[in-house]
Design an enzyme around this catalytic site. Structure first.
Site, mmCIF file in Angstrom:
data_model
loop_
_atom_site.group_PDB
_atom_site.id
_atom_site.type_symbol
_atom_site.label_atom_id
_atom_site.label_comp_id
_atom_site.label_asym_id
_atom_site.label_seq_id
_atom_site.Cartn_x
_atom_site.Cartn_y
_atom_site.Cartn_z
ATOM 1 N N TRP A 139 0.898 -1.153 0.000
ATOM 2 C CA TRP A 139 0.000 0.000 0.000
ATOM 3 C C TRP A 139 0.937 1.204 0.000
ATOM 4 O O TRP A 139 1.652 1.446 0.971
ATOM 5 C CB TRP A 139 -0.885 -0.015 1.242
ATOM 6 N N GLY B 107 5.541 0.117 6.640
ATOM 7 C CA GLY B 107 5.690 1.267 7.538
ATOM 8 C C GLY B 107 6.350 2.431 6.827
ATOM 9 O O GLY B 107 6.383 2.484 5.593
#
Ligand code: M6R
Length: 617
Positions: A75, A102
């Site tokens: 993502w 992250g």
């Protein structure tokens, strides 16, 4: 956010990684990649923009070549979704591969330093900076072992990460690290698995280690799992946990989408949330998390509920419940706003964090702040052992089972169930809710799973038919009052996130202060109008809409006449106390959103631009 899978053992790493990525695809799905140790212990990488299926199309030649490998489903944070920005990323010398979930916040400074040393970059990602930093530490001192170089590099970065790294010269070795993003290590017989959650390895082992914040591990068949602290390399004894997850829970079970399966699971999930907690025969609510700290709640100046998205909507309903029954002041905050507005928090405050995933970075950051300021932190999470569950002082799991569809459904109704239990328990304990009314309410709550079942039976076909008429809609309004105002917000969120139709939720009475200007014969308006809860006022609101020719889809109680007579479409639900009506009313709204999205050809389980757990701020 992103999904990470790693494997070392005796099976074909390609199959394990690809199947694992399919299970983690809900976490991010704009690109995917795989790296395997090939027969010469070299690294073979394939990656692409798109889904895991697209990755399979370009990587099937890697089948059967390796027993160690890792993969990633992304993502995008830094850099658009593209082949180049997809993970894994390789170091400049091509020997080290990394996958990362992250954000490395200081990547730019490090990138500048590495560029000065001659490093070049192929992608716009922060991740490529980290893998080159690892190479840099091995380059400047060739004695430095690969895990040590990973540790040095992690000590230089800040932000949030879960990483897995492989090195060509260290065959069969995977190095992992975690700060702010989850990572589980599955322990099999002569094999190890790594994943963002346990779903990729649930059929192979029931034993897992959940890596703690600030820890890293070096994993190999030869040496097992060696866990260390990232900051000072202290050895940590692994705590092996038994997984409760079953394969059945993470498969679609004959439904076309996870979302539909999860909508239909709600009679069971709400029942499971109450199981062992609501004992109607004994007239009690047993909740150790609350009971052990009941004085904290009783003496609290106020309760602050912190959450995002759907969980925030549940929090709003929690506010109504707790203020009505326990008479404790409640504030509900978007975690992202709370964190950055220098809020006043004292040790007399109780903070309730609501999060399905237990990994939402905004919620986590807000909680850390509240904790620092001395507040007592209570968690309502679905995912057991998640980061938020771990940092809270106490809490209640929702026990809704894994929720894989990106649009939250059963987690929401489970959150409402927990909040109902908390409000009734506190209210009865502090004397604001008398025994007779308490008994009446808990019997009603106990009956909710049956009512949800009834709604599923009576509205499934109906919502499909209604949905067909709104495939081309461009806007929707959702209105409700009291407890059903947040239910309207949630109905609108469900529609917009999976169908991409613009939708707004409003308190019905607010309509006349602005949104009424939008109403004409093309505007569909979903109005939640159960008998209990400002019904007469809602009748007036419906009249106002009717006068402006809006298309009314009314959610009413069985046998309703007044609102039904004015509505273009009527969805009947069974009667409940007003405080529980959002649990029941949400179900047909979920179905309506689902079918509108399906008929528009949208990818319901993986809507564009979204991810299931949002682990970046
Ligand atoms: O896992 P969390 O409950 O903390 O997630 C919060 C939101 O990201 C989440 O509810 C999101 O709004 C969903 N996509 C809603 O369906």
């Amino acid at each position: 956010m992103c999904g990470i899978v790693g494997y070392t053992g005796f099976q074909d790493a390609y199959n394990i990684v690809i199947n694992g990525l399919r299970r983690l695809e809900y976490r991010g799905y704009d690109s995917a990649g795989i790296v395997l140790e090939n027969v010469n212990d070299k690294l073979s990488v394939e990656k692409t923009k798109g889904k895991v299926d697209d990755l399979v199309d370009i990587s099937e030649q890697l089948k059967g070549i390796a027993k160690t490998g890792m993969g990633h489903t992304r993502w995008a944070t830094h850099g658009v979704p593209s082949d180049r920005n997809s993970h894994p990323h390789l170091s400049n010398n091509g020997k080290i591969a990394i996958i990362h979930n992250g954000i490395i916040e200081n990547y730019d400074t490090i990138k500048t330093m590495l560029k000065e040393k001659g490093f070049t970059f192929k992608s716009e990602t922060d991740t490529e900076v980290l893998v080159n930093l690892i190479q840099y530490f091995m380059d400047i001192n060739p004695e430095t072992e690969f895990p040590t170089a990973v540790r040095y590099a992690l000590n230089e970065v800040y932000g949030a990460y879960a990483i897995t790294v492989m090195h060509e010269d260290y065959p069969g070795v995977l190095v992992v690290g975690r700060l702010g993003s989850p990572l589980a290590i599955g322990i099999g017989e002569k094999e190890y698995f790594i994943a963002s959650d346990a779903s990729p390895f649930v059929e192979f082992t029931k034993e897992a280690i959940y890596l703690e914040e600030g820890h890293m591990a070096t994993i190999s068949l030869e040496k097992g799992v060696d866990i260390r602290t990232i900051n000072d390399n202290s050895k940590i004894e692994a705590e092996i946990q038994e997984l409760k997850l079953s394969l059945e829970q993470i498969e679609k079970g004959g439904y076309e989408h996870f979302m539909l399966k999860e909508i239909f699971e709600q009679p069971k999930s709400v029942h499971d949330t109450m199981r062992g907690r609501l004992i109607v025969d004994e007239g009690v609510i047993k909740m150790a998390g609350i009971w052990d700290h009941v004085e904290k709640f009783k003496n609290a100046n106020r309760i602050i509920i912190i959450a995002c998205g759907t969980s925030w909507h549940a929090g709003l309903i929690g506010e109504y419940l707790i203020e009505e029954y326990a008479r404790i002041p409640v504030e509900v905050e978007y975690a992202s706003e709370f964190r950055y507005r220098n809020p006043i928090i004292t040790d007399k405050d109780v903070v309730i964090a609501i999060s399905q995933s237990g990994e939402t970075a905004d919620t986590m950051a807000a909680l850390k702040l509240a904790k620092e300021k001395g507040a007592f932190i209570y968690g309502i999470c679905n995912v057991v052992d998640s980061s938020i569950a771990r940092i809270t002082d106490a809490g209640s799991y929702t026990h809704a089972g894994p929720e894989i569809g990106v649009a939250s459904t059963k987690a929401f109704t489970a959150q409402l169930t927990i909040l109902s239990l908390i409000a009734l328990k506190l209210g009865n304990h502090n004397g604001n809710l008398g025994n007779a009314e308490f008994m009446r309410l808990i019997s009603e709550l106990d009956a909710i799973p049956k009512k949800i079942e009834e709604v599923l039976n009576t509205t499934h076909e109906l919502t499909q038919n209604i949905a067909k008429d709104f495939i081309s809609a461009t806007n929707f309004l959702y209105l409700g009052r009291g407890y059903n105002y947040p239910a309207a917000l949630e109905g609108a969120l469900k529609l917009k996130e999976i169908s991409y139709i613009h939708a707004e939720g409003y308190p019905a009475a607010e309509m006349k202060h602005g949104p009424i200007a939008l109403i004409d014969e093309n505007m569909p308006i979903v109005i939640i109008a159960p008998k209990k809860g400002h019904y007469d006022k809602i009748v007036s609101n419906v009249q106002e809409i009717k006068a402006r020719k809006g298309k009314i889809i009314a959610v009413v109680n069985k046998g309703d006449t007044q609102v039904s007579a004015m509505a273009d479409y009527v969805i009947e639900i069974p009667e409940t106390s007003e405080c529980f009506s959002p649990i029941v009313a949400s179900v047909p709204l979920q179905l309506l959103a689902y079918y509108i999205a399906v008929y528009r050809g949208a990818n319901v389980d993986q809507p564009r631009n979204l991810a299931k757990s949002v682990t970046v701020e």
